[in-house]
Design an enzyme around this catalytic site. Sequence first.
Site, PDB file in Angstrom:
ATOM      1  N   GLY A 105      25.461  -5.413  16.323  1.00 30.68           N
ATOM      2  CA  GLY A 105      24.762  -5.532  15.038  1.00 30.68           C
ATOM      3  C   GLY A 105      25.708  -5.887  13.905  1.00 30.68           C
ATOM      4  N   GLY A 107      27.060  -9.046  13.539  1.00 29.96           N
ATOM      5  CA  GLY A 107      27.012 -10.473  13.234  1.00 29.96           C
ATOM      6  C   GLY A 107      28.046 -11.318  13.961  1.00 29.96           C
ATOM      7  N   SER A 108      28.535 -10.817  15.109  1.00 28.51           N
ATOM      8  CA  SER A 108      29.592 -11.551  15.810  1.00 28.51           C
ATOM      9  C   SER A 108      29.178 -12.989  16.152  1.00 28.51           C
ATOM     10  CB  SER A 108      30.005 -10.741  17.042  1.00 28.51           C
ATOM     11  OG  SER A 108      30.099 -11.513  18.164  1.00 28.51           O
ATOM     12  N   ASP A 152      21.738 -12.645   9.201  1.00 28.63           N
ATOM     13  CA  ASP A 152      23.153 -12.704   9.610  1.00 28.63           C
ATOM     14  C   ASP A 152      23.820 -13.982   9.113  1.00 28.63           C
ATOM     15  OD1 ASP A 152      22.418 -10.458  10.994  1.00 28.63           O
ATOM     16  OD2 ASP A 152      23.521 -10.976  12.811  1.00 28.63           O
TER      17      ASP A 152
HETATM   18  O1  PMV Z   1      21.189  -5.477  15.119  1.00 30.91           O
HETATM   19  P1  PMV Z   1      21.254  -6.457  14.006  1.00 30.91           P
HETATM   20  O2  PMV Z   1      22.236  -6.141  12.936  1.00 30.91           O
HETATM   21  O3  PMV Z   1      21.315  -7.870  14.455  1.00 30.91           O
HETATM   22  O4  PMV Z   1      19.928  -6.282  13.181  1.00 30.91           O
HETATM   23  C1  PMV Z   1      18.658  -6.378  13.689  1.00 30.91           C
HETATM   24  C2  PMV Z   1      17.767  -6.295  12.518  1.00 30.91           C
HETATM   25  C3  PMV Z   1      16.298  -6.313  12.859  1.00 30.91           C
HETATM   26  O5  PMV Z   1      15.619  -6.204  11.629  1.00 30.91           O
HETATM   27  C4  PMV Z   1      15.942  -5.116  13.717  1.00 30.91           C
HETATM   28  C5  PMV Z   1      15.912  -7.600  13.569  1.00 30.91           C
HETATM   29  C6  PMV Z   1      16.012  -8.852  12.726  1.00 30.91           C
HETATM   30  O6  PMV Z   1      15.966  -9.961  13.315  1.00 30.91           O
HETATM   31  O7  PMV Z   1      16.078  -8.774  11.498  1.00 30.91           O
END
Ligand code: PMV
Length: 318
Positions: A105, A107-108, A152
């Site tokens: 989560g 953003g790699s 991201d």
């Molecule tokens: O796990 P991450 O940081 O890529 O975040 C996912 C965020 C969600 O809202 C659950 C999904 C999305 O696409 O926004």
Amino acid sequence: MPAIYSKAPGKIILFGEHAVVYGQPAIAIPVTQVHATARVFPILNGRPGDIRIQAPDIHLDSALSDLPKDDPIATAVQLSLETIGLNSPPAFKLQVSSTIPIAAGMGSSAAISIVVIRAVSDFFGRHLQTDDVSQLTYQVEKIQHGVPSGIDNSVIAYQKAVCFTRDKPIEFFDITGSTHWIIADTGEKTPTRVTVGDVRNRYEEERETYQDYFNRIGAITQKAKQGLIKGDKERLGNLMDENQHWLAQIGVSSQSIEHLIEAAREAGALGAKLSGGGRGGNIIALSPSGEIETITAALLEAGAKRVIKTILTQGEGS
Ligand code: PMV
């Protein structure tokens, strides 16, 4: 053509995950303590179109033409070349590396696409605008992750705090003072697409209830934006706790998340919540400036597998 170097940070979501999929705003910030880098070198005497890709972190050393069509680095290179209109570029070597934890989560994948797109286009003297880099990265992200929200690529391409709402222009905002954030990894992993899918199923079954949860999270995120603008840390901490309450209601918290959140709060955090897809992954805590080391120690003691500290400072939000 001289060698070219490009660098991009990781990211973390502060508020609004999951609800953002249903049209609510979410806030994310860059995390500059981790980063992806790309270097492009000319291959002297190489044949036009010869492109070598090296990513030692993932043991990749291959000709571009030997990579699968949907390989993310290959896709980012191809998109960059198409965008700058080069079919058969002079031979070059692209080296990619990253300290951003993978599938955490942070953003790699977006950061890697961004550095590749920037390095390749700059190498050929065609500097792309940030929005173009962000949009191209979104295209790579779609191949990898289905229909990502786009948060991201936005936060990492611009390297600024963003408030993101689907299908709306990204909002940047001025922040006041400095806020200290501690990101702690539970060590458990659930792919984001699994938690997003589960939330979708629950939403289909109980639309009104879930719409209400998303609306509440959206309202918290709006207040949090004001909290960041005013530099009101106490308020931000409370809003994190409230956001966490609703994330637990929608079913994306877990024991390991709650355990780390509790440890952070007991050690003096102003607020704490999960960040990203949930059911494992990271938690994020807001720390008073004097308590960073105490909270970090408490999180490690409570079993955090990795702790990253980051500061959001005035000037980075606008
Ligand atoms: O796990 P991450 O940081 O890529 O975040 C996912 C965020 C969600 O809202 C659950 C999904 C999305 O696409 O926004």
